[in-house]
Design a protein around this motif. Structure first.
Motif, PDB file in Angstrom:
ATOM      1  N   ARG A   4     -18.412 -31.427  27.133  1.00 38.65           N
ATOM      2  CA  ARG A   4     -17.548 -30.714  26.190  1.00 38.65           C
ATOM      3  C   ARG A   4     -18.011 -30.899  24.760  1.00 38.65           C
ATOM      4  O   ARG A   4     -18.677 -31.878  24.408  1.00 38.65           O
ATOM      5  N   ALA A   6     -16.059 -31.006  21.102  1.00 37.97           N
ATOM      6  CA  ALA A   6     -14.655 -31.199  20.722  1.00 37.97           C
ATOM      7  C   ALA A   6     -14.474 -31.258  19.198  1.00 37.97           C
ATOM      8  O   ALA A   6     -14.186 -32.315  18.644  1.00 37.97           O
ATOM      9  N   PRO A   7     -14.639 -30.135  18.519  1.00 33.92           N
ATOM     10  CA  PRO A   7     -14.495 -30.159  17.060  1.00 33.92           C
ATOM     11  C   PRO A   7     -13.030 -30.154  16.614  1.00 33.92           C
ATOM     12  O   PRO A   7     -12.155 -29.753  17.383  1.00 33.92           O
ATOM     13  N   SER A   8     -12.803 -30.610  15.406  1.00 35.36           N
ATOM     14  CA  SER A   8     -11.468 -30.499  14.806  1.00 35.36           C
ATOM     15  C   SER A   8     -11.475 -29.278  13.889  1.00 35.36           C
ATOM     16  O   SER A   8     -12.366 -29.170  13.038  1.00 35.36           O
ATOM     17  N   GLU A  40      -9.753 -30.383  18.796  1.00 33.33           N
ATOM     18  CA  GLU A  40      -9.012 -31.624  18.562  1.00 33.33           C
ATOM     19  C   GLU A  40      -8.180 -31.426  17.297  1.00 33.33           C
ATOM     20  O   GLU A  40      -8.617 -31.732  16.182  1.00 33.33           O
ATOM     21  N   TYR A 191      -6.125 -39.995  18.257  1.00 27.58           N
ATOM     22  CA  TYR A 191      -7.413 -39.558  18.797  1.00 27.58           C
ATOM     23  C   TYR A 191      -7.702 -40.273  20.122  1.00 27.58           C
ATOM     24  O   TYR A 191      -8.089 -39.644  21.109  1.00 27.58           O
ATOM     25  N   VAL A 195      -8.068 -38.055  23.509  1.00 30.06           N
ATOM     26  CA  VAL A 195      -9.409 -37.832  24.044  1.00 30.06           C
ATOM     27  C   VAL A 195      -9.538 -38.358  25.485  1.00 30.06           C
ATOM     28  O   VAL A 195     -10.135 -37.714  26.351  1.00 30.06           O
ATOM     29  N   THR A 208     -20.642 -36.500  25.510  1.00 31.40           N
ATOM     30  CA  THR A 208     -21.715 -36.585  24.521  1.00 31.40           C
ATOM     31  C   THR A 208     -21.062 -36.518  23.156  1.00 31.40           C
ATOM     32  O   THR A 208     -20.177 -35.692  22.924  1.00 31.40           O
ATOM     33  N   ARG A 209     -21.439 -37.394  22.260  1.00 31.61           N
ATOM     34  CA  ARG A 209     -20.873 -37.390  20.904  1.00 31.61           C
ATOM     35  C   ARG A 209     -21.696 -38.291  20.005  1.00 31.61           C
ATOM     36  O   ARG A 209     -22.560 -39.045  20.482  1.00 31.61           O
ATOM     37  N   LEU A 213     -19.127 -42.921  17.038  1.00 25.00           N
ATOM     38  CA  LEU A 213     -17.953 -43.143  17.890  1.00 25.00           C
ATOM     39  C   LEU A 213     -18.195 -44.191  18.975  1.00 25.00           C
ATOM     40  O   LEU A 213     -17.359 -44.395  19.851  1.00 25.00           O
TER      41      LEU A 213
HETATM   42  N1  GLU Z   1     -13.397 -34.562  17.330  1.00 28.11           N
HETATM   43  C1  GLU Z   1     -14.468 -35.498  17.231  1.00 28.11           C
HETATM   44  C2  GLU Z   1     -15.436 -35.077  16.159  1.00 28.11           C
HETATM   45  O1  GLU Z   1     -15.372 -33.949  15.693  1.00 28.11           O
HETATM   46  C3  GLU Z   1     -15.206 -35.625  18.530  1.00 28.11           C
HETATM   47  C4  GLU Z   1     -14.575 -36.613  19.372  1.00 28.11           C
HETATM   48  C5  GLU Z   1     -15.258 -36.884  20.684  1.00 28.11           C
HETATM   49  O2  GLU Z   1     -16.239 -36.213  21.014  1.00 28.11           O
HETATM   50  O3  GLU Z   1     -14.786 -37.745  21.390  1.00 28.11           O
HETATM   51  O4  GLU Z   1     -16.258 -35.871  15.770  1.00 28.11           O
END
Ligand code: GLU
Length: 276
Positions: A4, A6-8, A40, A191, A195, A208-209, A213
């Motif tokens: 996935r 997952a942008p805010s 997110e 968060y 998540v 993947t991120r 994080l």
């Molecule tokens: N929303 C987070 C971001 O934009 C990503 C969080 C995640 O991938 O767990 O950095």
């Protein structure tokens, strides 16, 4: 089985997001699994409605098409509350009434306050309240958040690990981020909870991120175990930096995908800018 992005929706996508999205997309194609899009958006004070569409537009322009309907975390509060209730009933979280100021004062007064990767951790003040004291303050309407009782949680799960495709097997340190907030006083979730609940519900097999994080993954792995969720494989990738070596932020409009598009760059050129 899926990955996935997952942008805010609190700003335009920039090159760092494009890199993260491409990373998840490529892995999904390689493994022949779905590539999902999740907004997110729990921090409603920072979300701006126009960014949902802007983000979708940028991803489509970059050729990073997602599978299914994008998930919005603001539609998922019931699920997050359910997870919190479970943790409350098992006494793995406690209400915290401290203001930011009180926490700072407490840390300043302590010799050897606990330190995390990004500075001092919550010193655990409210953890010593009895259930009766806490209930009384909640009934009196005192604002509070809910914090993880990290050492208790770690005791219950026993030693855990997570698998990072770059770093290998990593031992979980349950107290790395201390008694983190799992339900904020303003939005009743966080968060970390959102998540973990959504990765499980969306059956994300590869998370993947950015490597910023990595510390959070210790908390996430702990929560997965406590809540009986499956364990994904992690891939914490590099961050895209600006010319000064500083990580890109939402305010870096010149690096936004929209600006680059408007300047006449092609999607291929943008991808070239972030190629490994
Ligand atoms: N929303 C987070 C971001 O934009 C990503 C969080 C995640 O991938 O767990 O950095």
């Amino acid at each position: 089985m899926s990955t996935r992005f997952a942008p805010s929706p609190t700003g335009l996508l920039h090159l760092g997001h494009a890199y993260a999205a491409k990373f998840a997309y490529d892995l999904a194609k390689e493994e022949e699994v779905d590539f999902l899009l999740r907004f997110e958006d729990i921090d409603t004070t920072r979300v701006r409605p126009e960014y949902y569409l802007e983000i979708e537009k940028d991803l489509t322009w970059l050729g990073l098409d997602w599978d299914g309907t994008p998930l919005r975390q603001t539609d998922r509060f019931t699920a997050y509350n359910r997870a919190m209730e479970e943790l409350k009933s098992r006494q793995l979280v406690y209400p915290c009434f401290c203001t930011r100021r009180e926490i700072q004062d407490e840390i300043a007064a302590m010799a050897g306050a606990p330190q995390g990767p990004e500075g001092p951790l919550y010193p655990g003040t409210c953890c010593s309240l009895t259930n009766g004291q806490a209930e009384e303050r909640i009934s009196a309407g005192e604002p509070h958040c809910w914090r993880l009782n990290a050492s208790e949680a770690g005791k219950q799960t026993g030693q855990l690990t997570f698998c990072d495709r770059i770093r290998g097997v990593v031992e979980v340190d349950p107290t790395l981020l201390g008694d983190v907030i799992l339900a904020r006083r303003d939005i009743a979730t966080s968060y970390h909870i959102a998540v973990v609940v959504d990765d499980a519900m969306q059956q994300i097999t590869d998370v993947t991120r950015g490597e910023d994080l990595l510390a959070s993954t210790h908390v996430h792995r702990l929560l997965q175990e406590l809540l009986g969720y499956p364990e994904p494989v992690y891939h914490h990738h590099r961050l895209i930096l600006d010319a000064n070596g500083v990580r890109l932020a939402k305010r870096d409009d010149p690096m936004s995908i929209r600006t680059l598009r408007e300047l006449g760059h092609s999607p291929e050129e943008v991808m070239e800018m972030i190629s490994d």
